[in-house]
Design a protein around this motif. Structure first.
Motif, PDB file in Angstrom:
ATOM      1  N   ILE A  40       2.744   8.731   8.028  1.00 26.46           N
ATOM      2  CA  ILE A  40       3.407   7.698   7.225  1.00 26.46           C
ATOM      3  C   ILE A  40       2.437   6.563   6.929  1.00 26.46           C
ATOM      4  CG2 ILE A  40       5.208   5.919   7.302  1.00 26.46           C
ATOM      5  CD1 ILE A  40       6.908   7.971   8.891  1.00 26.46           C
ATOM      6  N   ALA A  41       1.667   6.143   7.954  1.00 31.79           N
ATOM      7  CA  ALA A  41       0.703   5.057   7.764  1.00 31.79           C
ATOM      8  C   ALA A  41      -0.383   5.456   6.773  1.00 31.79           C
ATOM      9  CB  ALA A  41       0.089   4.668   9.103  1.00 31.79           C
ATOM     10  N   MET A  42      -0.889   6.670   6.876  1.00 37.98           N
ATOM     11  CA  MET A  42      -1.940   7.128   5.958  1.00 37.98           C
ATOM     12  C   MET A  42      -1.409   7.203   4.522  1.00 37.98           C
ATOM     13  SD  MET A  42      -4.724   7.329   7.556  1.00 37.98           S
ATOM     14  CE  MET A  42      -5.734   8.153   6.354  1.00 37.98           C
ATOM     15  N   ASP A  43      -0.164   7.650   4.339  1.00 39.99           N
ATOM     16  CA  ASP A  43       0.429   7.682   3.000  1.00 39.99           C
ATOM     17  C   ASP A  43       0.535   6.276   2.425  1.00 39.99           C
ATOM     18  OD1 ASP A  43       0.641  10.413   3.065  1.00 39.99           O
ATOM     19  OD2 ASP A  43       2.777  10.426   3.618  1.00 39.99           O
ATOM     20  N   ALA A  44       0.931   5.318   3.256  1.00 42.88           N
ATOM     21  CA  ALA A  44       1.050   3.932   2.791  1.00 42.88           C
ATOM     22  C   ALA A  44      -0.318   3.377   2.414  1.00 42.88           C
ATOM     23  CB  ALA A  44       1.702   3.081   3.871  1.00 42.88           C
ATOM     24  N   ILE A  45      -1.348   3.677   3.216  1.00 40.79           N
ATOM     25  CA  ILE A  45      -2.710   3.207   2.921  1.00 40.79           C
ATOM     26  C   ILE A  45      -3.191   3.803   1.594  1.00 40.79           C
ATOM     27  CG2 ILE A  45      -5.126   3.406   3.665  1.00 40.79           C
ATOM     28  CD1 ILE A  45      -4.086   3.103   6.561  1.00 40.79           C
ATOM     29  N   LYS A  46      -2.967   5.096   1.397  1.00 40.02           N
ATOM     30  CA  LYS A  46      -3.395   5.739   0.152  1.00 40.02           C
ATOM     31  C   LYS A  46      -2.661   5.168  -1.052  1.00 40.02           C
ATOM     32  CE  LYS A  46      -4.795  10.074   2.275  1.00 40.02           C
ATOM     33  NZ  LYS A  46      -4.444  11.478   2.514  1.00 40.02           N
ATOM     34  N   LYS A  47      -1.370   4.866  -0.875  1.00 35.89           N
ATOM     35  CA  LYS A  47      -0.572   4.358  -1.981  1.00 35.89           C
ATOM     36  C   LYS A  47      -0.984   2.929  -2.343  1.00 35.89           C
ATOM     37  CE  LYS A  47       4.199   3.493  -3.336  1.00 35.89           C
ATOM     38  NZ  LYS A  47       5.594   3.498  -2.905  1.00 35.89           N
ATOM     39  N   GLU A  48      -1.167   2.079  -1.356  1.00 38.75           N
ATOM     40  CA  GLU A  48      -1.446   0.666  -1.611  1.00 38.75           C
ATOM     41  C   GLU A  48      -2.915   0.381  -1.895  1.00 38.75           C
ATOM     42  OE1 GLU A  48       0.757  -1.832  -1.981  1.00 38.75           O
ATOM     43  OE2 GLU A  48       2.323  -0.310  -1.761  1.00 38.75           O
ATOM     44  N   PHE A  49      -3.818   1.071  -1.181  1.00 41.62           N
ATOM     45  CA  PHE A  49      -5.236   0.743  -1.281  1.00 41.62           C
ATOM     46  C   PHE A  49      -6.071   1.851  -1.926  1.00 41.62           C
ATOM     47  CE2 PHE A  49      -3.670  -1.669   2.389  1.00 41.62           C
ATOM     48  CZ  PHE A  49      -4.026  -2.944   2.008  1.00 41.62           C
ATOM     49  N   LYS A  50      -5.492   2.982  -2.208  1.00 31.33           N
ATOM     50  CA  LYS A  50      -6.197   4.139  -2.784  1.00 31.33           C
ATOM     51  C   LYS A  50      -7.254   4.705  -1.834  1.00 31.33           C
ATOM     52  CE  LYS A  50      -4.129   3.362  -6.744  1.00 31.33           C
ATOM     53  NZ  LYS A  50      -2.726   3.171  -6.497  1.00 31.33           N
ATOM     54  N   GLY A  51      -7.048   4.533  -0.538  1.00 31.48           N
ATOM     55  CA  GLY A  51      -7.958   5.107   0.448  1.00 31.48           C
ATOM     56  C   GLY A  51      -8.272   4.127   1.572  1.00 31.48           C
ATOM     57  N   GLU A  52      -8.825   4.676   2.665  1.00 30.36           N
ATOM     58  CA  GLU A  52      -9.141   3.854   3.836  1.00 30.36           C
ATOM     59  C   GLU A  52     -10.281   2.876   3.560  1.00 30.36           C
ATOM     60  OE1 GLU A  52      -9.025   5.555   7.937  1.00 30.36           O
ATOM     61  OE2 GLU A  52      -8.836   7.440   6.809  1.00 30.36           O
ATOM     62  N   ALA A  53     -11.278   3.313   2.802  1.00 33.71           N
ATOM     63  CA  ALA A  53     -12.430   2.441   2.530  1.00 33.71           C
ATOM     64  C   ALA A  53     -11.982   1.180   1.794  1.00 33.71           C
ATOM     65  CB  ALA A  53     -13.474   3.194   1.719  1.00 33.71           C
ATOM     66  N   LYS A  54     -11.081   1.330   0.830  1.00 33.77           N
ATOM     67  CA  LYS A  54     -10.580   0.171   0.083  1.00 33.77           C
ATOM     68  C   LYS A  54      -9.783  -0.754   0.999  1.00 33.77           C
ATOM     69  CE  LYS A  54     -11.496   1.555  -4.252  1.00 33.77           C
ATOM     70  NZ  LYS A  54     -12.007   0.851  -5.364  1.00 33.77           N
ATOM     71  N   MET A  55      -9.046  -0.167   1.941  1.00 35.73           N
ATOM     72  CA  MET A  55      -8.274  -0.975   2.875  1.00 35.73           C
ATOM     73  C   MET A  55      -9.205  -1.846   3.724  1.00 35.73           C
ATOM     74  SD  MET A  55      -5.980   0.140   6.158  1.00 35.73           S
ATOM     75  CE  MET A  55      -7.467   0.568   7.038  1.00 35.73           C
ATOM     76  N   TRP A  56     -10.279  -1.242   4.244  1.00 29.62           N
ATOM     77  CA  TRP A  56     -11.220  -2.000   5.079  1.00 29.62           C
ATOM     78  C   TRP A  56     -11.959  -3.053   4.258  1.00 29.62           C
ATOM     79  CZ3 TRP A  56     -10.378  -2.402   9.881  1.00 29.62           C
ATOM     80  CH2 TRP A  56      -9.810  -1.363  10.603  1.00 29.62           C
ATOM     81  N   GLN A  57     -12.217  -2.761   3.000  1.00 30.46           N
ATOM     82  CA  GLN A  57     -12.837  -3.770   2.133  1.00 30.46           C
ATOM     83  C   GLN A  57     -11.896  -4.961   1.944  1.00 30.46           C
ATOM     84  OE1 GLN A  57     -13.814  -1.600  -1.403  1.00 30.46           O
ATOM     85  NE2 GLN A  57     -15.666  -0.688  -0.533  1.00 30.46           N
TER      86      GLN A  57
END
Length: 118
Positions: A40-57
């Motif tokens: 669920i968390a990974m789906d939310a990250i992909k939906k909001e940030f388009k990936g983990e790298a964008k989230m960390w940025q």
């Protein structure tokens, strides 16, 4: 058997008085629950940030803007949480009277009759 011979029943007025069971609720959650939450968390990250790298940025941007919680989260994730050290002070002074049984110094503790009459 007479009524007098019977043991009295419990007269505890509390409802369902049998203690509280922690069966099924204590300890570590099941792995399947952890996997579902991670998905669920990974789906939310992909939906909001388009990936983990964008989230960390995004977290790094917030940290650069001065957000202390974002900065701490970034450092803890990258370098690990620092170990906490506690200073323990064990210095104690013990004042123990020393009794010597070798020497002949005898202390007279008998009361003096002259001091008692005063």
């Amino acid at each position: 058997m007479e009524d007098k011979d019977k043991l009295p029943e419990k007269v505890d007025g509390r409802k369902n008085n049998g203690g509280h069971s922690t069966k099924g609720r204590a300890g570590r959650p099941p792995k399947i629950t952890e996997r579902k939450l991670r998905a669920i968390a990974m789906d939310a990250i992909k939906k909001e940030f388009k990936g983990e790298a964008k989230m960390w940025q995004e977290i790094a941007k917030k940290a650069k803007e001065g957000s202390i919680p974002h900065f701490n989260h970034l450092l803890n994730y990258c370098y690990g949480k620092p170990k906490e050290y506690k200073e323990v002070d064990v210095k104690q002074t013990v004042n123990i009277p020393i009794a010597s049984f070798i020497e002949d110094d005898i202390i007279d503790i008998t009361p003096n009759p002259e001091e008692l009459n005063e």
